[in-house]
Each structure stands twice: as structure tokens, then as C-alpha cells.
Design a protein around this motif. Structure first.
Motif, PDB file in Angstrom:
ATOM      1  N   LYS A 109      -0.781  -1.391  -4.677  1.00 62.11           N
ATOM      2  CA  LYS A 109      -2.297  -1.659  -4.504  1.00 62.11           C
ATOM      3  C   LYS A 109      -2.777  -0.176  -4.223  1.00 62.11           C
ATOM      4  O   LYS A 109      -2.276   0.433  -3.585  1.00 62.11           O
ATOM      5  CB  LYS A 109      -2.783  -2.656  -3.472  1.00 62.11           C
TER       6      LYS A 109
ATOM      7  N   GLY B 118      -5.718   1.849  -2.559  1.00 62.67           N
ATOM      8  CA  GLY B 118      -6.262   1.977  -1.147  1.00 62.67           C
ATOM      9  C   GLY B 118      -7.754   1.931  -1.127  1.00 62.67           C
ATOM     10  O   GLY B 118      -8.390   1.137  -2.087  1.00 62.67           O
ATOM     11  N   LYS B 119      -8.525   1.982  -0.085  1.00 60.70           N
ATOM     12  CA  LYS B 119      -9.978   1.883   0.004  1.00 60.70           C
ATOM     13  C   LYS B 119     -10.432   2.995  -1.110  1.00 60.70           C
ATOM     14  O   LYS B 119      -9.994   4.236  -1.225  1.00 60.70           O
ATOM     15  CB  LYS B 119     -10.315   2.218   1.337  1.00 60.70           C
ATOM     16  N   SER B 120     -11.359   2.582  -1.805  1.00 65.49           N
ATOM     17  CA  SER B 120     -12.134   3.576  -2.496  1.00 65.49           C
ATOM     18  C   SER B 120     -13.429   3.994  -1.773  1.00 65.49           C
ATOM     19  O   SER B 120     -14.326   3.337  -1.429  1.00 65.49           O
ATOM     20  CB  SER B 120     -12.312   3.101  -3.850  1.00 65.49           C
ATOM     21  N   GLY B 121     -14.034   5.112  -2.377  1.00 69.05           N
ATOM     22  CA  GLY B 121     -15.281   5.669  -1.724  1.00 69.05           C
ATOM     23  C   GLY B 121     -15.128   6.506  -0.322  1.00 69.05           C
ATOM     24  O   GLY B 121     -13.908   6.356   0.235  1.00 69.05           O
ATOM     25  N   LYS B 122     -16.294   7.077  -0.257  1.00 72.44           N
ATOM     26  CA  LYS B 122     -16.055   7.793   1.047  1.00 72.44           C
ATOM     27  C   LYS B 122     -16.848   6.982   2.218  1.00 72.44           C
ATOM     28  O   LYS B 122     -17.751   6.293   1.987  1.00 72.44           O
ATOM     29  CB  LYS B 122     -16.990   9.352   1.006  1.00 72.44           C
ATOM     30  N   ALA B 123     -16.285   7.299   3.246  1.00 68.39           N
ATOM     31  CA  ALA B 123     -16.824   6.548   4.546  1.00 68.39           C
ATOM     32  C   ALA B 123     -18.494   7.065   4.786  1.00 68.39           C
ATOM     33  O   ALA B 123     -18.635   8.233   4.726  1.00 68.39           O
ATOM     34  CB  ALA B 123     -16.186   6.981   5.823  1.00 68.39           C
TER      35      ALA B 123
ATOM     36  N   TYR C  62       0.842  -1.218  -0.011  1.00 68.71           N
ATOM     37  CA  TYR C  62       0.059  -0.075   0.076  1.00 68.71           C
ATOM     38  C   TYR C  62       1.053   1.298  -0.059  1.00 68.71           C
ATOM     39  O   TYR C  62       0.756   2.133  -0.880  1.00 68.71           O
ATOM     40  CB  TYR C  62      -1.060   0.038   1.296  1.00 68.71           C
TER      41      TYR C  62
END
Length: 183
Positions: free
Chosen positions: A172, A174-179, A157
């Protein structure tokens, strides 16, 4: 015929090879290496060249042919030139230092890691973010470098960790999108 196994090994000046049965002893300017080889392989030394031959064409003998030749070639190269493995430290605050013969690593843990190399291996720290592992036995040098790398393997990461010099880390996303989305 094995493409690697059939190649002769040319001995540099100052290197002597003594073969007794399946036991090989190689002496050179940097030191002495000894090894027991598979008993079915035949190793001959003739006027500054070493050749390895196999007794038959069975699968086992074919697989041991190239291995035996490579082991002897690595011994010859080790006592004449030696082997070196370079490591890099990537990460904020990651650094290495030497205290006597020991390597002391700061790798983001709550404590420093102290590593004592085995006999015959020299660890050098030219820059706090670089480590050089050198010695005459290729297997031991590689094992020590792998052990040092295992203290903090590179992660995909951020790319932080202990890397071999020139190693590329596949990154890679990371996380996609909003919390909180999807309520």
C-alpha cells in the motif's frame, strides 16, 4: 462424478493401507498415520491402489467424496515423502534460531518468542532468516507454519513480517501530502 474423488490412489512401495470400516491406517517409511473418515464413504484397497466411492448422488455425499479421497492421498504421501513448509523472515533484525527442539524468534518485540513444536513436527533453521517446518501430517505442518506466521504477520506498508516462501505481499502507498498542509 467427482473429478478428484474418482481418481485412484497408487500406493508407492513400502506403504501399506489398512481399512476397517470408516477407520484408515497408513504405514510407511516415515511413520504411521491413522484417521477416522466419514462413515458413508467406502474405501477399498485392491492390488496397490486405493479407491473411494460414494453410496449416492446426494449433495452431502458428493461433497465428502473428493474430501475423503484427498485425505487418504495426503496420508499416503505423508508417510512416503513427508511435507515441508518454508517460511521467510523479512525485516531488520528479524531472525530465527534453534535451542534444543524449540524455535526462538526475534521479531522486533521487546522479548524473544519461544515456540515448541508438537510431536511429529521438525523445525529446521538453515539460515537465520529462513525456517523449514516438516512432518508427515499435512494438516499439522500447515497449522504449525500458520502459527509461526501469526507471531508477526506481514504488513502491507513495508512488507515486514513472517512470510511463506514465494508469498507476494500487496503493498500500500503510505500517507500522501505534507504535514500541516490545508491550514
Amino acid at each position: 462424478m467427482s473429478r478428484i474423488g474418482k481418481l485412484p490412489i497408487t500406493l508407492p512401495s513400502g506403504v501399506d493401507v489398512v481399512v476397517s470400516g470408516s477407520y484408515v491406517r497408513v504405514e510407511g517409511g516415515k511413520g504411521v498415520l491413522e484417521r477416522s473418515l466419514p462413515p458413508s464413504m467406502r474405501v477399498q484397497v485392491e492390488d496397490r491402489t486405493v479407491t473411494v466411492s460414494r453410496p449416492s448422488e446426494t449433495v452431502m455425499h458428493r461433497s465428502l467424496h473428493g474430501l475423503t479421497r484427498t485425505l487418504v492421498a495426503n496420508m499416503v504421501e505423508g508417510v512416503s515423502q513427508g511435507f515441508t513448509r518454508q517460511l521467510e523472515l523479512v525485516g531488520v533484525g528479524f531472525r530465527a534460531s534453534k535451542q534444543g527442539n524449540d524455535l526462538v524468534l526475534a521479531l522486533g518485540y521487546s522479548h524473544p518468542i519461544r515456540y515448541t513444536p508438537p510431536e511429529g513436527v521438525v523445525i529446521d533453521v538453515p539460515v537465520p532468516t529462513q525456517i523449514a517446518v516438516s512432518g508427515i501430517n499435512k494438516e499439522v505442518v500447515g497449522q504449525v507454519a500458520a502459527k509461526i506466521r501469526s507471531f508477526r504477520k506481514p504488513e502491507p506498508y513495508k512488507g515486514k513480517g513472517v512470510l511463506y516462501k514465494g508469498e507476494k505481499i500487496r503493498r500500500k502507498a503510505g500517507k500522501s501530502g505534507k504535514a500541516g498542509k490545508g491550514k
